[in-house]
Design an enzyme around this catalytic site. Sequence first.
Site, short mmCIF file in Angstrom:
data_model
loop_
_atom_site.label_atom_id
_atom_site.label_comp_id
_atom_site.label_asym_id
_atom_site.label_seq_id
_atom_site.Cartn_x
_atom_site.Cartn_y
_atom_site.Cartn_z
N MET A 30 -27.00 -21.93 23.87
CA MET A 30 -26.10 -21.51 22.79
C MET A 30 -26.57 -22.13 21.47
O MET A 30 -25.80 -22.20 20.51
CB MET A 30 -24.66 -21.92 23.11
N ASN A 32 -28.10 -24.97 18.65
CA ASN A 32 -27.88 -26.35 18.24
C ASN A 32 -28.64 -27.28 19.19
O ASN A 32 -28.08 -28.17 19.83
CB ASN A 32 -26.37 -26.68 18.21
N GLN A 35 -32.61 -32.76 22.52
CA GLN A 35 -33.70 -33.07 23.47
C GLN A 35 -33.41 -32.53 24.88
O GLN A 35 -34.33 -32.20 25.63
CB GLN A 35 -33.96 -34.58 23.54
N GLY A 36 -32.13 -32.45 25.23
CA GLY A 36 -31.78 -31.90 26.56
C GLY A 36 -32.29 -30.47 26.69
O GLY A 36 -32.94 -30.12 27.69
N HIS A 37 -32.03 -29.65 25.67
CA HIS A 37 -32.53 -28.26 25.71
C HIS A 37 -34.05 -28.25 25.71
O HIS A 37 -34.69 -27.48 26.42
CB HIS A 37 -32.07 -27.48 24.47
N GLY A 149 -29.47 -27.07 32.61
CA GLY A 149 -29.30 -28.52 32.67
C GLY A 149 -28.34 -28.91 33.78
O GLY A 149 -27.33 -28.25 34.01
N LYS A 151 -26.55 -31.37 33.52
CA LYS A 151 -25.37 -31.92 32.84
C LYS A 151 -24.15 -31.04 33.11
O LYS A 151 -23.05 -31.54 33.35
CB LYS A 151 -25.67 -31.99 31.34
N ASP A 152 -24.35 -29.71 33.06
CA ASP A 152 -23.27 -28.77 33.37
C ASP A 152 -23.40 -28.43 34.86
O ASP A 152 -23.82 -27.33 35.22
CB ASP A 152 -23.38 -27.52 32.50
O1 PAF Z 1 -24.97 -24.00 29.01
C1 PAF Z 1 -24.91 -23.21 28.05
O2 PAF Z 1 -25.39 -23.49 26.97
C2 PAF Z 1 -24.20 -21.88 28.23
O3 PAF Z 1 -23.11 -21.99 29.08
C3 PAF Z 1 -25.14 -20.75 28.71
C4 PAF Z 1 -25.72 -21.05 30.09
C5 PAF Z 1 -26.27 -20.58 27.71
C6 PAF Z 1 -24.37 -19.44 28.81
O4 PAF Z 1 -23.83 -19.09 27.58
#
Ligand code: PAF
EC number: 6.3.2.1
Length: 282
Positions: A30, A32, A35-37, A149, A151-152
Amino acid sequence: MQLISEILDLREIRRTWQNSAKVIAFVPTMGNLHQGHLNLVREAKKQADIVVVSIFVNPMQFGPDEDLDAYPRTLASDSRLLEDLGVDVLFMPQASDIYARGLEQQTFVEVPGLSYMICGASRPGHFRGVATIVCKLFNMVQPNLAFFGEKDFQQLQVIKAMVTDLSMNLKVFGVATTRDDDGLAMSSRNQYLKDKERKLAPTLYKKMQQLATEINSGRRDFITLTQEYKLQLAKLGFNPDYLEIRNVENLLQPGHEDRHLVLLAAAFLGKTRLIDNLQIRL
Ligand code: PAF
């Protein structure tokens, strides 16, 4: 890096890869980016020839009182970071294209059970929104591999279940949580924290580590244990939403025979909701 916002343009470029033996990896985000992304992208690059990243703030996964409008949007810097990492395609669709018939009419994907418990109980409809957008993005990108991740953690389990249940032809990878030096799990929402809250925030994970140590040293009264730790967190200034010890695979309450558990937590600091998790092997 190619910047694409039209679904048809993405389909066109996807068609050019069709007959090559190239492995295509996908990292949905989404935006923003932190470093995690970027670690998800690095992992994707290790395993694939082509990496596609999407940035889409998905309205369907936000509740009516949540931060959809305030969610930080930093497209220019995100795009630079991805370019530097050697991402091949950045896909940034518009909500009006993604939900062309409107959110009310939108066909949805829902993973029952997993979507209703823990975070799903606190955020009704959230995982339906996540599963639906991830399914749609998978249909558009048609990746061989997808990276999310840890994390989620519940989100990752929901997506893995969706991929299995709908016989989707791709492999889902979970990537270890990236943490700041003080242990706080990186999240785009951390920037909402006021100075005092930011100082306190890493204590959530520290308390989870303490709780895990108690389990490792033999405590099995999980309900009492989580209640004790919720109280401790509340005394420290958190407003705990949940603290749960679950089976790592199905996120159900663990039985005596379960040896691989996950501790899942969500707690508010002011208006910011922090989530974290910690796996425990007995
Ligand atoms: O983890 C996220 O950033 C969001 O839930 C995702 C997987 C991009 C879906 O919108």
